[in-house]
Design a protein around this motif. Structure first.
Motif, PDB file in Angstrom:
ATOM      1  N   GLY A   1      59.955 113.024 106.239  1.00 51.98           N
ATOM      2  CA  GLY A   1      60.378 114.342 105.818  1.00 51.98           C
ATOM      3  C   GLY A   1      59.276 114.903 104.944  1.00 51.98           C
ATOM      4  N   GLN A   2      59.173 116.191 104.873  1.00 51.98           N
ATOM      5  CA  GLN A   2      58.207 116.738 103.927  1.00 51.98           C
ATOM      6  C   GLN A   2      58.958 117.421 102.807  1.00 51.98           C
ATOM      7  OE1 GLN A   2      54.398 117.794 104.833  1.00 51.98           O
ATOM      8  NE2 GLN A   2      54.318 119.701 103.676  1.00 51.98           N
ATOM      9  N   PHE A   3      58.601 117.011 101.598  1.00 49.78           N
ATOM     10  CA  PHE A   3      59.305 117.536 100.422  1.00 49.78           C
ATOM     11  C   PHE A   3      58.281 117.955  99.384  1.00 49.78           C
ATOM     12  CE2 PHE A   3      61.690 114.202 102.480  1.00 49.78           C
ATOM     13  CZ  PHE A   3      62.908 114.801 102.724  1.00 49.78           C
ATOM     14  N   GLU A   4      57.657 119.101  99.618  1.00 48.16           N
ATOM     15  CA  GLU A   4      56.660 119.478  98.624  1.00 48.16           C
ATOM     16  C   GLU A   4      57.270 120.441  97.613  1.00 48.16           C
ATOM     17  OE1 GLU A   4      56.458 120.711 101.718  1.00 48.16           O
ATOM     18  OE2 GLU A   4      56.511 122.875 101.361  1.00 48.16           O
ATOM     19  N   ARG A   5      56.544 120.549  96.526  1.00 44.04           N
ATOM     20  CA  ARG A   5      57.064 121.355  95.429  1.00 44.04           C
ATOM     21  C   ARG A   5      55.938 122.212  94.883  1.00 44.04           C
ATOM     22  NH1 ARG A   5      62.129 120.358  92.472  1.00 44.04           N
ATOM     23  NH2 ARG A   5      62.055 121.926  90.856  1.00 44.04           N
ATOM     24  N   THR A   6      56.204 123.476  94.742  1.00 44.45           N
ATOM     25  CA  THR A   6      55.189 124.380  94.226  1.00 44.45           C
ATOM     26  C   THR A   6      55.714 124.998  92.937  1.00 44.45           C
ATOM     27  OG1 THR A   6      54.509 124.887  96.471  1.00 44.45           O
ATOM     28  CG2 THR A   6      53.787 126.415  94.777  1.00 44.45           C
TER      29      THR A   6
ATOM     30  N   ALA B   1      61.605 122.010 100.860  1.00 45.21           N
ATOM     31  CA  ALA B   1      60.653 122.318  99.795  1.00 45.21           C
ATOM     32  C   ALA B   1      61.314 123.113  98.684  1.00 45.21           C
ATOM     33  CB  ALA B   1      59.496 123.119 100.364  1.00 45.21           C
ATOM     34  N   VAL B   2      60.647 123.110  97.555  1.00 43.82           N
ATOM     35  CA  VAL B   2      61.074 123.949  96.443  1.00 43.82           C
ATOM     36  C   VAL B   2      59.865 124.718  95.931  1.00 43.82           C
ATOM     37  CG1 VAL B   2      61.879 123.965  94.034  1.00 43.82           C
ATOM     38  CG2 VAL B   2      63.003 122.492  95.711  1.00 43.82           C
ATOM     39  N   VAL B   3      60.027 126.009  95.744  1.00 46.46           N
ATOM     40  CA  VAL B   3      58.979 126.808  95.114  1.00 46.46           C
ATOM     41  C   VAL B   3      59.591 127.477  93.892  1.00 46.46           C
ATOM     42  CG1 VAL B   3      57.406 128.768  95.353  1.00 46.46           C
ATOM     43  CG2 VAL B   3      57.818 127.258  97.306  1.00 46.46           C
TER      44      VAL B   3
ATOM     45  N   ALA C   1      69.842 120.282  90.099  1.00 47.09           N
ATOM     46  CA  ALA C   1      71.004 120.194  90.979  1.00 47.09           C
ATOM     47  C   ALA C   1      71.412 121.564  91.497  1.00 47.09           C
ATOM     48  CB  ALA C   1      72.167 119.550  90.240  1.00 47.09           C
ATOM     49  N   ASP C   2      70.456 122.434  91.643  1.00 46.74           N
ATOM     50  CA  ASP C   2      70.751 123.799  92.072  1.00 46.74           C
ATOM     51  C   ASP C   2      71.514 123.839  93.393  1.00 46.74           C
ATOM     52  OD1 ASP C   2      70.009 126.780  91.643  1.00 46.74           O
ATOM     53  OD2 ASP C   2      69.603 126.382  93.760  1.00 46.74           O
ATOM     54  N   ASN C   3      71.048 123.061  94.331  1.00 49.19           N
ATOM     55  CA  ASN C   3      71.776 122.939  95.594  1.00 49.19           C
ATOM     56  C   ASN C   3      71.388 121.608  96.219  1.00 49.19           C
ATOM     57  OD1 ASN C   3      69.560 123.261  97.714  1.00 49.19           O
ATOM     58  ND2 ASN C   3      69.273 125.141  96.519  1.00 49.19           N
ATOM     59  N   PHE C   4      72.053 121.255  97.275  1.00 48.15           N
ATOM     60  CA  PHE C   4      71.875 119.965  97.921  1.00 48.15           C
ATOM     61  C   PHE C   4      70.398 119.664  98.237  1.00 48.15           C
ATOM     62  CE2 PHE C   4      71.823 117.358 101.799  1.00 48.15           C
ATOM     63  CZ  PHE C   4      72.662 116.311 101.438  1.00 48.15           C
ATOM     64  N   PHE C   5      69.716 120.633  98.856  1.00 47.20           N
ATOM     65  CA  PHE C   5      68.342 120.372  99.282  1.00 47.20           C
ATOM     66  C   PHE C   5      67.356 120.423  98.118  1.00 47.20           C
ATOM     67  CE2 PHE C   5      70.498 121.912 103.112  1.00 47.20           C
ATOM     68  CZ  PHE C   5      70.312 120.784 103.909  1.00 47.20           C
ATOM     69  N   ALA C   6      67.649 121.275  97.138  1.00 45.06           N
ATOM     70  CA  ALA C   6      66.781 121.328  95.965  1.00 45.06           C
ATOM     71  C   ALA C   6      66.909 120.025  95.183  1.00 45.06           C
ATOM     72  CB  ALA C   6      67.156 122.517  95.086  1.00 45.06           C
TER      73      ALA C   6
ATOM     74  N   VAL D   1      64.747 125.405 102.490  1.00 42.76           N
ATOM     75  CA  VAL D   1      63.815 125.682 101.410  1.00 42.76           C
ATOM     76  C   VAL D   1      64.491 126.468 100.295  1.00 42.76           C
ATOM     77  CG1 VAL D   1      61.669 126.852 100.850  1.00 42.76           C
ATOM     78  CG2 VAL D   1      61.897 125.667 103.017  1.00 42.76           C
ATOM     79  N   THR D   2      64.195 126.090  99.082  1.00 45.35           N
ATOM     80  CA  THR D   2      64.691 126.839  97.927  1.00 45.35           C
ATOM     81  C   THR D   2      63.502 127.483  97.230  1.00 45.35           C
ATOM     82  OG1 THR D   2      66.433 125.200  97.658  1.00 45.35           O
ATOM     83  CG2 THR D   2      66.058 126.694  95.817  1.00 45.35           C
ATOM     84  N   LYS D   3      63.466 128.793  97.245  1.00 40.59           N
ATOM     85  CA  LYS D   3      62.375 129.508  96.590  1.00 40.59           C
ATOM     86  C   LYS D   3      62.978 130.471  95.601  1.00 40.59           C
ATOM     87  CE  LYS D   3      58.971 129.276 100.212  1.00 40.59           C
ATOM     88  NZ  LYS D   3      58.097 129.958 101.138  1.00 40.59           N
ATOM     89  N   ARG D   4      62.542 130.358  94.372  1.00 40.85           N
ATOM     90  CA  ARG D   4      63.125 131.254  93.395  1.00 40.85           C
ATOM     91  C   ARG D   4      62.125 131.596  92.309  1.00 40.85           C
ATOM     92  NH1 ARG D   4      68.092 128.756  91.423  1.00 40.85           N
ATOM     93  NH2 ARG D   4      68.630 128.965  93.614  1.00 40.85           N
TER      94      ARG D   4
END
Lengths: 481, 459, 250
Positions: free
Chosen positions: A218-223, A252-254, A176-181, A287-290
């Motif tokens: 939608g594209q929702f990939e996760r790395t 996306a989330v990385v 639940a880090d943020n809405f899109f994540a 995109v959420t990248k962290r």
């Protein structure tokens, strides 16, 4: 209009060269989002229970969240029920050789210049290609496996390495880090997974190519990248999409985890369809990248060249937990026409003697808005930490905007944080100087912009640097005035 | 009405308390007040209710939570009350050689017995805002036009309650040679909430220097919410110095709005030497070509003090220049914040806008939060900002030590040098020297008192 | 006056000085020469007490006391002066204020009365003539906006004010034209007497034409590999440093 203006506006007519659509038989589930859809996705992917739980947890939390509104972006309302959350090429991508790949698909990747073919062996890049959220082909899997490196689609990882996935998933970016994540955590369909074992230096660049193909999806990939103690990997990411009139959502989330003395370099060339000259269509890129520098003396560096997307909302970040860990963010963001970008980085200093650097180069043209937003936070315990941020903006005409929103929070006396930002117009004297040496204005601008971005482009691996330079040129064609 | 209700419920009890208080003293507020001021109260209250007392969720107040400060019990001062002592007897500004047109304000009200104003050039008015609103309402027709109540809850609350403050008017092509000095005293028998509303109007070609000093005369808790609107006409020149020297139980909230016309020059310089919580909002609107704005600020705080400077410079017309330099030295557990926004609007070409915020933390418990911002919508501009948080330059320190200067003294020299960049911008020499001394004292850890404080407060 | 015994020094984990031995007596001028990176400036900075240099072994006695035990300002007050290779700019600190504080700190440490502003200005003026220092330079902030030559002159000017017993001139000649070089050397010579000593750290021989050394040492690889009279400087000028490198197995 001066001659210079004319040349500049003429060159803007450059088309988006990746704007084709591939006619591949695709399985798409109905539009809309509810628990049943999430169960369907999980089921289709034959996931273990912990994954379903992860998704449902994320979904429930997402329902209570609001879309963030703090960015300097005008985001039209997004109908989250009007999107299909799963689209996959129909032919099961269980392929033993390239011959078995759907020829349309191969053609797609050829058009993209993605090194799936044999010749790309020479390039020494291992590729995972993700089409509409599903990983379709991973090359070099075997070669890498010899060293114990896991590089595969996220779905494969869930099946073959559930323990690793379970251990690290959601560590850098909690559900639940943020809405899109949270949305991504609920519905992500595939992506790449990479694990570099202890002491291994990954012998080649690892690369993922993302492609949105189907309409209304939608594209929702996760790395997820995990670098164990004393390991090293350089990871590349490229993105393209067809031209469509309506907007498409990419969320996306990385996640990157770097353990003791591990180093991860993550490079992105983002070239999603930016919409047409009038601002119609284009990808909404949230995109959420962290990365977490968990181990001591670990290092994570983000390098990005952002030229695509109608809207970019993206802040690749580093959480520097390990003592002496290092975070880097290098970015070139180009916006033209009606594009909007709000991008930057967060550096959270927790460990002692941690260091971070932020170099951001924004280039605005057309009627676009380009914002840098960043946070440098030094916790009280992060003694002797150091940050230097340099954020420059270049404006190419009088109809665009360039904005800078840094946040600096320092909680101890032994750390030093420095932030500098400048905004300026492309130098007429520089252009004139080039002209006087016989270089035409268009070339001069391209040279100057490239020179301006050089510091960041130099951080990209070779194969990408060339592509990024060309992209910069194309993105700015006809934009200067 | 229904929508207002839901907003009320969303906001906290503290905001409600102030809304309720307004209703209970409405009669007093309207009584004896001029139409120009009364006309804004109702809307101001509504705007306040919509926004509420700011919490950290309000992006503009992210680093200053005012809720606890507003929760204290106060006596509200809505009517002129006689000062208990003769202010002329209590106060003697001890800045040597500083000759000024001196006026006192007492708990936000223009002192009735202001006998030291001296002779002002013809046409210059220095008076109580209330008086001017009654007797010469034409002069304040622009009242509340800069301080927009829908943009800031503190401004809204001030506008709802405002009855008095100082009024300064300088007519066309008039130069006021001596500085105008305003001493704002706080003194009440119990904790008090004070509202002050000021108005400065410079006609074309007018020149004036204003010094505004904040003082407390006892150790009671005070919350002072002041708003100042300043209009600088074409080619006008204003220097506006503020000196904040109160104590640890004060909350000082100041919103200053400045409107500049073409060729005008406005310099503001704020020194925060002492105060429990200080929040300074400073908003410039450069609305004429070739205008120049200089914003300087410095704060030296310790213990649990908090200083938050929030600036906004809107470059609304081409060919303007602005420069901001803000410096903080933070000791003990003090906290500092700075937000500076430069906004260059579309077509404000040939803008030069610069901003710098430098901070020194002296302990591990002090924190600094800095939020410089550039919003640039024109291309032919030169804009930059820089922010640093760190310590004294070690190389320079070594150089001083290698010349035989001991470490403590060398550090002090470096800190004085750090502040000097701001201090040297004070054009009134006696004031510059005095502030330099006060800063030096402050940096030595001595309480810097800038007047013979009859109360000798320890805090 | 100064005695260095088997001194080993590290910077950020790198060993720079590897066993220095040197004795300087009152009235002497020592020149320390050597190629770039040999450790010359490190030696100068260690003697002045710069913090990032870690002494791992050895001892330094100055006027009978343990020098390494003293804070930088204590060393300065006891008469050790370093003319910096790169004098630091300190914006906001007026030169006069800086100099007066330095002089009075010295005086205080000797138990002398501090100079008043008037006395100090008088004292300063006499010294300014000595090194041909322009009055306008003393009106600026410390070294701010000074040219390279002016910065070096300013160092010698400070030396004149502080009257050190042991002056260490770190590459004072670098970046100076011949006239400035003469002025600087003149200043140094004028300040010389039988009670004080000077260590001249330099890469080139040319400064030694004007400040004539009694002893010349060659520092190479963190050690003094050769010591002789002033003739050694000429030999180095003629042959360069290569023969030293060869002699030491390179």
């Amino acid at each position: 209009m001066t001659d210079q203006d004319k040349i500049l506006s003429e060159v803007t007519q450059g088309d988006y060269k990746y704007g084709f659509f591939s006619d591949i038989e695709t399985e798409i589930i109905d539009r809309g989002l509810n628990e049943a859809v999430i169960r369907t996705i999980s089921e289709k992917k034959d996931e273990p229970d912990f994954m379903l739980e992860f998704r449902l947890d994320a979904f429930r939390r997402w329902q209570k969240m609001k879309m963030p509104d703090w960015a300097y972006l005008k985001i039209p309302p997004i109908d989250f029920q009007g999107i299909s959350y799963y689209a996959a090429p129909k032919k099961k991508p269980e392929l033993r050789s390239l011959d078995e790949v759907d020829p349309e698909l191969l053609e797609t990747f050829n058009k993209l210049g993605i090194p799936l073919e044999e010749q790309k062996h020479l390039a020494g890049v291992a590729v995972d290609a993700v089409l509409d959220s599903v990983s379709v082909k991973t090359t070099f899997k075997e070669v890498l496996a010899e060293q114990g490196i896991v590089f595969c689609s996220f779905s494969d990882a869930v099946r073959e390495h559930p323990d690793l996935v379970r251990k690290y998933l959601g560590q850098a970016v909690p559900v639940a880090d943020n809405f899109f994540a949270a949305l991504n955590s609920a519905v992500f369909s595939d992506g790449s997974f990479c694990y570099i074992p202890r002491g291994v230096r990954c012998p080649m660049e690892l690369s993922t190519y993302f492609r949105i193909n189907s309409a209304n999806t939608g594209q929702f990939e996760r790395t997820l990248i995990v670098a164990d103690d004393d390991s090293y990997v350089s990871y590349l990411e490229g993105c393209t999409a067809p031209m469509r009139d309506e907007n498409q959502l990419h969320a996306a989330v990385v996640e990157i985890i770097a353990l003791n003395r591990a180093e991860v370099k993550y490079s992105t060339v983002q070239n999603w369809y930016p919409g047409d000259k009038n601002g119609r269509g284009g990808i909404y890129n949230f995109v959420t990248k962290r990365g977490i520098c968990r181990g001591e003396s670990s290092k994570i560096s983000w390098t990005q060249v952002e030229t695509g997307s109608a809207i970019t909302w993206k802040y690749p970040s580093c959480i520097l937990i390990g003592n002496h860990s290092v975070g880097e963010f290098n970015s070139v963001a180009v916006t033209n026409n009606h594009q909007q970008a709000d991008t930057g980085s967060k550096m959270i200093h927790i460990g002692k003697n941690t260091k971070s650097t932020i170099v951001s180069k924004g280039i605005s043209a057309g009627k676009s808005n380009n914002s840098y937003r960043g946070l440098v936070k030094v916790m009280p315990g992060a003694e002797n930490s150091r940050n230097f941020s340099q954020c420059d903006s270049l404006l190419l005409n009088d109809t665009c905007g360039a904005h800078t929103f840094p946040y600096i929070e320092v909680g101890n006396k032994s750390s030093i944080v420095e932030h500098e930002a400048t905004t300026s117009k492309i130098g007429e004297d520089q252009i004139f100087y080039c002209n006087q040496r016989g270089i035409d204005t268009e070339k001069a601008i391209s040279m100057i912009v490239n020179g301006y971005a050089k510091e960041v482009l130099n951080k990209l691996p070779m194969e990408f640097a060339v592509e990024a330079q060309k992209l910069l040129q194309i993105s700015l064609e006809g934009s200067v005035g | 009405m229904e929508s207002n209700m839901s907003i009320l419920i969303e906001n906290t009890d503290v905001s409600l308390k102030y809304a309720a208080h307004y209703n209970s003293v409405k009669e007093v507020l309207f009584r004896n007040s001029a139409e120009e001021m009364n006309a804004h109260r109702k809307k101001a209250l509504q705007d306040f209710i919509t926004q509420g007392i700011p919490t950290r969720k309000n992006e503009n107040y992210k680093y200053t939570n005012l809720q606890p400060r507003f929760s204290s019990e106060f006596r509200y001062i809505h009517e002129r009350e006689p000062a208990e002592v003769d202010l002329h007897a209590v106060f003697r500004c001890d800045v040597p050689l500083l000759d000024t047109h001196l006026a006192f304000l007492f708990n936000g009200w223009f002192y009735e017995d202001n006998s030291k104003i001296g002779e002002l050039p013809s046409g210059v008015i220095l008076d109580s805002l209330e008086n001017v609103a009654h007797n010469n309402p034409g002069l304040i027709r622009k009242y509340a036009s800069l301080a927009q109540t829908e943009d800031d809850p503190l401004v809204a609350l001030n506008t709802a309650f405002a009855k008095d403050g100082y009024f300064l008017y300088v007519p066309e092509n008039t130069t006021v040679e001596l500085p105008v000095q305003l001493i704002n005293f706080l003194q009440a028998k119990e904790s008090a909430y004070v509202t002050q509303r000021n108005f400065i109007y410079l006609e074309e070609g007018a020149h004036v220097k204003v010094i505004s000093c904040d003082h407390t005369l006892n150790l009671n808790h005070y919350l002072n919410n002041s708003v100042t609107e300043i209009f600088a006409g074409p080619n006008a020149n204003l220097e506006y110095y503020t000196l904040q020297n109160q104590h640890n139980y004060t909350t000082s909230l100041n919103s200053v709005f400045i409107h500049q016309e073409k060729d005008s020059k406005v310099t503001t310089l704020n020194s925060s030497l002492h105060g429990g919580l200080i929040r300074n909002n400073l908003k410039f609107n450069m609305d004429g070509e070739n205008a120049e704005a200089f914003l300087y600020g410095m704060a030296f705080i310790d213990r649990k003090q908090h200083v938050d400077n929030f600036t906004q410079v809107i470059h609304g017309k081409p060919h303007c220049m602005s420069n901001q330099v803000y410096k903080n030295v933070l000791d003990d557990e003090s906290t500092g914040a700075f937000t500076g926004r430069i906004h260059v609007v579309r077509d404000a070409q040939k803008t030069n806008a610069f901003q710098r915020n430098n901070n020194i933390l002296l302990t591990d418990k002090a924190t600094m939060q800095s939020k410089p911002q550039l919003i640039i919508d024109a291309d032919d501009v030169k804009c930059s900002h820089g922010a640093t948080v760190g310590q004294i330059d070690e190389e320079a320190l070594f150089y001083l030590r290698a010349r035989g200067i001991d470490e403590a003294k060398a550090r002090l020299m470096m800190m004085n040098a750090f502040a000097y960049e701001v201090i040297q911008q004070i054009s009134i020499e006696p004031l510059r020297k005095r502030i330099n001394e006060l800063v030096d004292k402050r940096l030595r850890g001595e309480v810097a008192r800038c007047h013979d404080c009859a109360y000798n407060c320890e805090c | 006056m100064l005695s260095i015994k088997d001194l080993f020094v590290e910077v950020e984990g790198m060993e720079i000085l590897k066993g220095i031995n040197l004795v300087v007596k009152p009235g002497e001028i020592h020149a320390i020469m050597g190629p770039n990176g040999s450790g010359k400036s490190t030696l100068a900075n260690v003697l002045a007490g710069k913090e990032e240099y870690t002494v791992t072994h050895g001892e330094v006695t100055y006027l009978g006391e343990d020098l390494l035990d003293m804070a930088p300002e204590e060393r300065a007050q006891k008469g050790l002066f370093l003319s910096f290779q790169y004098p630091v700019e300190i914006p906001g600190v007026p030169m006069v204020n800086f100099l007066k504080t330095a002089v009075n700190e010295h005086r205080r440490s000797r138990g002398e009365k501090e100079l008043t502003a008037g006395e100090f200005l008088k004292f300063m003026r006499t010294k300014m003539e000595m090194v041909d220092m322009h009055a306008q330079l003393t009106n600026r902030s410390v070294n701010e906006g000074f040219s390279g030559g002016e910065k070096k002159k300013n160092e010698i000017f400070q030396m004149a004010l502080l009257e050190p017993r042991l002056a260490i001139l770190d590459e004072t000649d670098s970046g100076l034209d011949i006239d400035a070089l003469k002025t600087v050397a003149h200043g140094v010579n004028a300040l010389r007497n039988s009670g004080n000593a000077t260590i001249v750290v330099t890469h080139y021989q040319r400064l030694l034409d004007y400040i004539v050394p009694d002893h010349v040492h060659v520092l190479y690889g963190g050690k003094i590999v050769k010591s002789a009279g002033k003739e050694l400087a000429f030999e180095l000028e003629e042959k360069g440093y290569d023969w030293i490198k060869k002699e030491n197995g390179e």
